[in-house]
Design an enzyme around this catalytic site. Structure first.
Site, PDB file in Angstrom:
ATOM      1  CD  GLU A 289      36.866  28.741 -86.191  1.00  0.00           C
ATOM      2  OE1 GLU A 289      36.212  29.505 -85.472  1.00  0.00           O
ATOM      3  OE2 GLU A 289      36.396  27.716 -86.709  1.00  0.00           O
TER       4      GLU A 289
ATOM      5  CB  SER B  57      32.075  36.318 -77.173  1.00  0.00           C
ATOM      6  OG  SER B  57      33.308  35.961 -77.740  1.00  0.00           O
TER       7      SER B  57
ATOM      8  CB  SER C 163      35.719  32.375 -86.172  1.00  0.00           C
ATOM      9  OG  SER C 163      35.558  31.789 -84.911  1.00  0.00           O
TER      10      SER C 163
END
Length: 360
Positions: free
Chosen positions: A15, A322, A188
């Site tokens: 990530e 987000s 994620s």
């Protein structure tokens, strides 16, 4: 007086690029009249590089990599009171904001380092970070506290290779299809697959094992994906809820970070009763892992109004797509103020810990 904030990002993790996007967003949101921002980049090979304090926003993602604009450091140099240095650039920092996702950042490892060098840091501590990273441990803790969740099975790679048929039968008998296969220690949506039959299940497990030695398989739940943001230490509070409405089969990596091919509904359409139920469960989950600072709690809301907790994310992303900052924005806490609040919570927790007696 300005607080000196060290932003640690990058990391030795799948990530890595997600972390860079988070760092870019946070840097450009921080008020430079209140904070001195010190970028600290962890390369994909694990090497730490510290750059000069920023004097203006950062425009390009590649500028954060500090390949030629920083100096290689030892992580212990973050606290020069304990580890003195003659370099003016390595002055002590007031607080660290770890903007790291996945293993070696969100899993308690860097939190343990920061505890050892005795410096305040934003977010969850060692235990909460480790428990929140490992989906199996996290779900076991939720079960212990009586939180409703989807059924799941799990296995490590060596056991799976020794008893493949038994593992596959366990999934089919306990969960059925469709089901979701995930690396136990990643986020994620990296390495996650949806499976409709055994052939897809075998392929998905092999993919997940590329990212972790432990895999979790969860039953497919028919329901809306609802999220809620939590901040605080001993007395956490919740934001409004948000709803994920992916246009694809599920909310995968590409939908989250690349094409934005997902509808984010904030506030989500829930009744007052449903909201209170989700809020209560989110706070219970936060306390189940001994959380501090922040988490994003993810739920499935079924047609009959039942909420099932899916997971908590102890370091949710701060990218423009987000949910965590967007939910707080709709609750009345703007992005910059949210970051300031998280820094305040970090200092508060640190000061509490300094009062603990360590001698007998």
């Amino acid at each position: 007086m300005k607080r000196k904030v060290g932003l640690v990002y990058g990391g030795k993790s799948a990530e890595h690029n997600v972390s860079l996007q988070t760092a870019l967003a946070v840097i450009n949101a921080l008020d430079m009249n209140k904070f001195d921002i010190h970028p600290i980049y962890i390369k994909e090979n694990g090497e730490w590089v510290r750059g000069a304090a920023l004097t203006e926003p950062v425009e390009a993602l590649h500028s954060l990599k500090l390949e030629k604009a920083g100096s290689t450091i030892s992580p212990v140099s973050l606290n020069t009171e304990l580890f003195p240095t003659n370099s003016e650039e390595q002055e002590s920092l007031d607080v660290i904001f770890p903007l790291l996702h996945g293993p070696n950042g969100e899993d308690g490892t860097i939190q343990g380092l920061l505890e050892l060098v005795n410096i305040p840091y934003v977010g969850n501590g060692v235990l909460a970070s480790a428990a929140g990273m490992d989906k199996v441990i996290m779900k076991n803790l939720f079960a212990q506290d009586g939180l409703a969740q989807a059924k799941y099975v799990h296995f490590i790679k060596s056991d799976y290779e020794k008893s493949t048929e038994e593992a596959l039968q366990s999934v089919e008998e306990n969960l059925g299809y469709p089901c979701f296969v995930k690396p136990a220690n990643l986020g994620s949506s990296v390495g996650i697959s949806k499976c409709a039959n055994r052939e897809e299940l075998v392929e998905a497990i092999n993919v997940a094992f590329e990212y972790d030695r432990k895999v979790i398989v969860e039953e497919g739940i028919v329901g809306r994906e609802i999220e809620i943001a939590v901040i605080g230490n001993d007395d956490p509070i919740c934001s409004v809820v948000g709803e994920i409405a992916p246009k694809k089969a599920f909310y995968d990596y590409k939908a989250k970070y690349e094409d934005g091919d997902t509808d984010l509904i904030i506030p989500g359409h829930v009744t007052e009763t449903e909201y209170e139920m989700i809020k209560e469960m989110a706070i219970k989950a936060f306390k189940a892992i001994d959380g501090s600072g922040l988490v994003r709690a993810d739920f499935f809301l079924t047609e009959d109004g039942k909420a099932l907790i899916n997971e908590v994310n102890t370091m949710p992303g701060f990218t423009p797509f987000s949910m965590f900052p967007l939910m707080w924005k709709h609750t009345g806490l703007e992005y910059a103020k949210l970051i300031e609040k998280l820094v305040d919570l970090a200092i508060e927790r640190f000061e509490q810990k300094q009062k603990i007696k360590y001698t007998f």
